[in-house]
Design a protein around this motif. Structure first.
Motif, PDB file in Angstrom:
ATOM      1  N   ILE C 320       0.854  -1.185   0.000  1.00 34.78           N
ATOM      2  CA  ILE C 320       0.000   0.000   0.000  1.00 34.78           C
ATOM      3  C   ILE C 320       0.891   1.237   0.000  1.00 34.78           C
ATOM      4  O   ILE C 320       1.819   1.331   0.801  1.00 34.78           O
ATOM      5  CB  ILE C 320      -0.933   0.004   1.232  1.00 34.78           C
ATOM      6  CG1 ILE C 320      -1.895  -1.182   1.125  1.00 34.78           C
ATOM      7  CG2 ILE C 320      -1.721   1.309   1.322  1.00 34.78           C
ATOM      8  CD1 ILE C 320      -2.753  -1.388   2.329  1.00 34.78           C
ATOM      9  N   THR C 321       0.644   2.148  -0.930  1.00 36.76           N
ATOM     10  CA  THR C 321       1.480   3.351  -0.974  1.00 36.76           C
ATOM     11  C   THR C 321       0.627   4.602  -0.864  1.00 36.76           C
ATOM     12  O   THR C 321      -0.508   4.634  -1.322  1.00 36.76           O
ATOM     13  CB  THR C 321       2.272   3.441  -2.296  1.00 36.76           C
ATOM     14  OG1 THR C 321       1.361   3.316  -3.383  1.00 36.76           O
ATOM     15  CG2 THR C 321       3.312   2.350  -2.413  1.00 36.76           C
ATOM     16  N   VAL C 322       1.217   5.608  -0.230  1.00 33.08           N
ATOM     17  CA  VAL C 322       0.613   6.936  -0.190  1.00 33.08           C
ATOM     18  C   VAL C 322       1.646   7.892  -0.782  1.00 33.08           C
ATOM     19  O   VAL C 322       2.736   8.023  -0.258  1.00 33.08           O
ATOM     20  CB  VAL C 322       0.263   7.379   1.243  1.00 33.08           C
ATOM     21  CG1 VAL C 322      -0.293   8.795   1.230  1.00 33.08           C
ATOM     22  CG2 VAL C 322      -0.728   6.427   1.875  1.00 33.08           C
ATOM     23  N   GLU C 323       1.285   8.507  -1.911  1.00 29.83           N
ATOM     24  CA  GLU C 323       2.227   9.392  -2.583  1.00 29.83           C
ATOM     25  C   GLU C 323       1.657  10.794  -2.617  1.00 29.83           C
ATOM     26  O   GLU C 323       0.469  10.980  -2.885  1.00 29.83           O
ATOM     27  CB  GLU C 323       2.401   8.942  -4.037  1.00 29.83           C
ATOM     28  CG  GLU C 323       3.526   7.979  -4.257  1.00 29.83           C
ATOM     29  CD  GLU C 323       3.509   7.485  -5.695  1.00 29.83           C
ATOM     30  OE1 GLU C 323       4.336   7.962  -6.468  1.00 29.83           O
ATOM     31  OE2 GLU C 323       2.647   6.649  -6.013  1.00 29.83           O
ATOM     32  N   ASP C 324       2.515  11.799  -2.377  1.00 28.26           N
ATOM     33  CA  ASP C 324       2.043  13.167  -2.577  1.00 28.26           C
ATOM     34  C   ASP C 324       3.039  13.899  -3.455  1.00 28.26           C
ATOM     35  O   ASP C 324       4.173  13.475  -3.611  1.00 28.26           O
ATOM     36  CB  ASP C 324       1.843  13.875  -1.222  1.00 28.26           C
ATOM     37  CG  ASP C 324       3.145  14.128  -0.494  1.00 28.26           C
ATOM     38  OD1 ASP C 324       3.981  14.900  -1.005  1.00 28.26           O
ATOM     39  OD2 ASP C 324       3.331  13.540   0.606  1.00 28.26           O
ATOM     40  N   ASP C 325       2.593  14.998  -4.060  1.00 30.78           N
ATOM     41  CA  ASP C 325       3.513  15.762  -4.906  1.00 30.78           C
ATOM     42  C   ASP C 325       3.875  17.063  -4.208  1.00 30.78           C
ATOM     43  O   ASP C 325       3.972  18.112  -4.803  1.00 30.78           O
ATOM     44  CB  ASP C 325       2.891  16.019  -6.285  1.00 30.78           C
ATOM     45  CG  ASP C 325       1.739  17.008  -6.225  1.00 30.78           C
ATOM     46  OD1 ASP C 325       1.216  17.249  -5.111  1.00 30.78           O
ATOM     47  OD2 ASP C 325       1.376  17.558  -7.268  1.00 30.78           O
ATOM     48  N   GLY C 326       4.060  16.959  -2.901  1.00 26.63           N
ATOM     49  CA  GLY C 326       4.331  18.140  -2.086  1.00 26.63           C
ATOM     50  C   GLY C 326       5.804  18.492  -2.000  1.00 26.63           C
ATOM     51  O   GLY C 326       6.575  18.216  -2.913  1.00 26.63           O
ATOM     52  N   ARG C 327       6.191  19.022  -0.844  1.00 29.02           N
ATOM     53  CA  ARG C 327       7.536  19.586  -0.736  1.00 29.02           C
ATOM     54  C   ARG C 327       8.622  18.549  -0.480  1.00 29.02           C
ATOM     55  O   ARG C 327       9.798  18.845  -0.617  1.00 29.02           O
ATOM     56  CB  ARG C 327       7.583  20.670   0.340  1.00 29.02           C
ATOM     57  CG  ARG C 327       7.184  20.212   1.730  1.00 29.02           C
ATOM     58  CD  ARG C 327       7.452  21.290   2.763  1.00 29.02           C
ATOM     59  NE  ARG C 327       6.543  22.425   2.646  1.00 29.02           N
ATOM     60  CZ  ARG C 327       5.403  22.534   3.321  1.00 29.02           C
ATOM     61  NH1 ARG C 327       5.015  21.575   4.142  1.00 29.02           N
ATOM     62  NH2 ARG C 327       4.642  23.594   3.195  1.00 29.02           N
ATOM     63  N   GLY C 328       8.241  17.355  -0.098  1.00 31.96           N
ATOM     64  CA  GLY C 328       9.257  16.347   0.175  1.00 31.96           C
ATOM     65  C   GLY C 328       9.967  16.614   1.487  1.00 31.96           C
ATOM     66  O   GLY C 328       9.655  17.560   2.190  1.00 31.96           O
ATOM     67  N   MET C 329      10.914  15.718   1.827  1.00 35.33           N
ATOM     68  CA  MET C 329      11.622  15.890   3.097  1.00 35.33           C
ATOM     69  C   MET C 329      13.105  16.050   2.834  1.00 35.33           C
ATOM     70  O   MET C 329      13.640  15.492   1.883  1.00 35.33           O
ATOM     71  CB  MET C 329      11.373  14.675   3.986  1.00 35.33           C
ATOM     72  CG  MET C 329       9.971  14.612   4.540  1.00 35.33           C
ATOM     73  SD  MET C 329       9.774  13.248   5.689  1.00 35.33           S
ATOM     74  CE  MET C 329       9.148  11.978   4.624  1.00 35.33           C
TER      75      MET C 329
END
Lengths: 143, 121, 547
Positions: C320-329
């Motif tokens: 199961i993956t949760v991906e976002d196109d945000g700022r990252g770490m």
């Protein structure tokens, strides 16, 4: 129910003294079973036994009370599974007595594990406070 | 002769309840369908004596299913199940060939009465 | 007529409907004109009303009726589907959910519905959005819409939500029956090993053959039992669009949320335990991952952020993956923050790879939030997420690219009750390590072990892996074997790879995991127990929480 007139006690012997448990808290009394080691458990856990498919921790009551080590001749009281997966290794079982055969009195000296004293003639039987026993056992885990 | 019934409703709850009411009176429920498409298919397969038909259903509503069933078998006995406020729809349904209607929530006595009447007709 | 027999069915069917409402509303907000979605929403409210009325739950029926009316106005075009209508519907859904829970528990419902009912009745579209001249236009469709306007898609059977199953060929089973089935299967597997161990002592060919056959049959049984326990990922995933919607609204961000693999099936025991961790991960993505609209525009991204939740099956695992196109770490910042908080020492920080640095977010006491916000400031942290996943015998991975976004991956076993595990020996003790927690096993040659002060390590590729003795962790005497190699299994503890040295590998088999119960459940580092074929009891290791 403690006030229930049909209540009975299971009386057992531990280091020469008499103790009791409410009979309905005990699922079965068994001969010492094979036990298997529990990693990192405190010394008063003898091990785990397979009680009808339930993994049940066997407690060395003598060790918990700082009164030596369990006797290989003893008996094991398996508690009702609804209370805990716990069995108590004691020196021997003495009798089952009806509640009305004894006089219930408050515990005199408090060792922290006595719920009440059951007096029958000259005999004084300590009724084990299971809730406190369980809490004490749990407190010793992960120490 | 035993009367064979089909229950059409998109709600399992409603189907089971209706079945419970009808079986009490000794009817034999031979099929259940959960939408209009399935209703028409099952009708073709099992030819029930009486069909109870819910109106609001997915894929094909009860009136459309009724129309197709009537086209398939002009003697079909279909009883519409409708809720209060759907009176206009029941008129449309009767025009399309529905024999009667029962109102939701089901009143067991009324259900049995309607089915008994239709079965005897 | 005795209606109590239908109560359970009422509860379960109403629940199914309520769960679909959230999803439908979010879909309708995306595409306000979608006829089919509007009709579905109407139908759901209508069905609940009908059932509740039959059960004589007047309050539920009335509220559902009002929601049905509201949706009827929407689908007939007399009411635009705006935020106000969506909020009323959602509020109604929540209240219905609570009332149905009361029914389930047999508590008399005393919830006040009158206020909400009034608000639904009084609900008017915002005037500013529809200039008076347009109202006639929006009302007009009433006349155009025939009295009955449900979508007709002949020949497309199976597209409907409940229509693809022949009701006479499916049955509903209580979940505790499913639990008992898997338990019995587990006991059978344990007993198979028992018979096999007796058989190997007897050396009877016939018995061996029967054992092989028994194994095959049990595998078949196990597979079938697992199948009945499967529920679609949608069972929890369908709640999330609503969660994201609410969170996004609160944080003033615009977010497109997508779910993939809703149909993927998982063991219900796992699905139930996954909801909270996933909500937390999604919360983090909304709150910390996705930037504000201004930040996004400044970075040359579209103002609308995207979050994607996907489930898929990979061999014997669920991924199961949760991906976002945000700022990252930023690994460097994460390390600096961990050093500052005293979670690691500066020297340790230097040794961390970027990926290990990301895993610092899962160490207790660490939070990447610069400030505690209302959204993810409450509740559990990533450490709790990680331990929940570990408790299921799974694994959590983090990938992140600065400026591009982050991806959290959960790898989970297909079932929790019956697992594959490696039995290892430490002095007189035997323990089982779930295979899913083992990265590698090896017989490590002694000359490959490097020593630095008290610490031993070895290299796996480029990576230095610290070695720890499992005997030492258990407080058991160290064995001083003279062999050329030592048995080591590599696993993960607190986000870092660790080589655990044992005395011997005994073998791999499937185990039926038994709960430990009181008081042993409190013992750290154990996740359950199991019985071997010879009746021996051993413990299943929870490697992540050993130290």
């Amino acid at each position: 129910m403690k006030s229930d007139e049909t209540a009975r006690y299971l009386v057992f012997v531990q280091r020469g003294a008499l103790y009791a448990l409410d009979l309905q808290d005990v699922a079965e009394v068994v001969e010492p079973p094979p036990t298997f080691p529990i990693p990192r458990a405190p010394a008063h856990f003898i091990g785990v036994m397979n009680f009808h498919g339930n993994l049940t921790t066997v407690l060395d009551l003598a060790n918990l009370q700082d009164r030596g080590k369990f006797s290989t001749e003893g008996k094991v009281l398996v508690l009702d599974g609804r209370l805990a997966n716990l069995a108590i290794w004691v020196d021997g079982v003495s009798a089952i007595i009806p509640a009305e055969a004894v006089q219930r009195e408050p515990a005199d000296e408090d060792d922290g594990l006595t719920a009440a004293l059951l007096c029958s003639g000259a005999d004084k039987i300590r009724l084990l406070a299971l809730d406190r026993l369980l809490r004490r056992v749990e407190e010793t885990i992960n120490d | 002769m035993e009367v064979k019934l089909m229950i059409v409703d998109d709600s399992l709850f409603m189907r089971k309840m209706l079945r419970g009411i009808l079986e009490e009176d000794g009817y034999q429920v031979i099929a259940e369908a959960a939408d209009g498409v399935e209703a028409v298919e099952k009708y073709r397969e099992c030819r029930p004596d009486i069909t109870t038909m819910d109106i609001v259903m997915p894929t094909k509503n009860g009136i459309e299913a009724l129309t197709e069933i009537m086209a398939l078998d002009s003697g079909a006995k279909v009883v519409m199940c409708s809720a209060i406020g759907q009176e206009a729809l029941t008129q449309t349904a009767q025009a399309a060939g529905a024999k009667d209607f029962i109102l939701k929530p089901f009143n067991p006595e009324r259900v049995k009465e309607v089915i008994k009447r239709i079965a005897g007709a | 007529m005795d209606m109590s027999q239908y109560r359970e069915l009422f509860v379960s069917e109403s629940r199914e409907h309520l769960n679909s409402i959230n999803e439908l509303i979010v879909a309708l907000e995306k595409d306000a004109g979608d006829r089919e979605t509007m009709d579905s929403l109407f139908r759901v409210a209508h069905s609940i009303k009908g059932m509740a009325a039959s059960m004589e739950y007047g309050d539920i029926a009335e509220l559902a009726h009002k929601l049905e009316d509201l949706m009827d106005r929407v689908r007939k075009g007399s009411l635009p589907f705006d935020g106000g209508a969506a909020d009323l519907l959602l509020e109604g859904t929540d209240l219905l959910g609570a009332m149905i829970a009361d029914v389930e528990q047999g508590v008399p419902s005393r919830r006040d519905t009158s206020d909400l009912v009034q608000r639904i009745i009084n609900h008017q579209p915002k005037q500013s959005e529809t200039p008076p001249g347009d109202i006639r236009k929006t009302v007009q469709p009433v006349a155009q819409t025939p009295p009955l306007s449900l979508p007709a898609t002949p020949g497309q059977k199976g597209e409907g939500r409940q229509s693809n199953n022949d009701p006479s060929q499916t049955v509903r089973v209580k979940t505790d029956v499913l639990d008992r089935l898997i338990n019995l299967t587990g006991e059978l597997i344990t007993n198979k090993y028992r018979i096999m161990s007796i058989s190997s002592r007897l050396g009877s060919g016939n018995l061996d053959e029967a054992c092989v056959e028994l194994s095959k049959l049990l595998r078949g049984l196990h597979d079938e039992v697992l199948k009945v326990r499967l529920v679609p990922f949608a069972a929890i995933a369908d709640r999330f669009p609503r969660v994201i919607r609410d969170l996004a609204k609160k944080s003033g961000k615009e977010i497109a949320f997508e779910v993939d693999g809703r149909e993927i099936e998982l063991d219900r025991g796992i699905v139930e335990e996954l909801a909270d961790p996933l909500i937390h991960i999604l919360r983090n993505a909304v709150d910390h991952g996705i930037e504000t609209m201004e930040e996004r525009l400044a970075a040359g991204k579209s103002s609308r952020g995207s979050i994607r939740l996907a489930a898929r099956r990979e061999k014997e695992q669920m991924v199961i993956t949760v991906e976002d196109d945000g700022r990252g770490m930023d690994p460097v910042k994460l390390i600096a923050s961990a050093v500052e908080k005293g979670i690691i020492k500066q020297e340790e920080g230097w040794l961390l790879s970027p990926r290990e640095a990301l895993m610092l977010t899962c160490v207790p006491g660490f939070s990447t939030a610069r400030e505690v916000t209302d959204i993810s400031g409450r509740g559990v942290g990533m450490d709790a997420v990680k331990s929940a996943v570990k408790a299921l015998g799974g694994n959590l991975l983090i990938d992140s690219t600065q400026g591009r976004g982050s991806r959290i991956t959960l790898k989970l076993p297909l079932t929790i009750s019956i697992i594959q595990a490696l039995v290892v020996g430490c002095a007189h003790l035997k323990v089982a390590v779930p295979v899913i927690n083992i990265i590698r096993t090896m017989e490590l040659k002694r000359e490959l072990i490097t020593t630095e002060g008290k610490h031993k390590a070895f290299f796996m590729g480029e990576e230095a892996i610290p070695l720890v003795s499992l005997n030492r962790i258990f407080g058991l005497p160290l064995s001083h074997q003279s062999g050329e190699a030592v048995p080591v299994f590599v696993s993960e503890m607190k986000g870092r790879k660790v080589g655990l040295v044992v005395d011997r590998f005994i073998g791999q088999q499937e185990f039926f995991v038994k709960p430990l119960g009181r008081p042993l459940v409190k013992l750290k580092g154990l996740s359950g127990g199991a019985v071997l074929g010879n009746g021996e009891v051993l413990f299943i290791l929870d490697v992540a929480n050993l130290v």
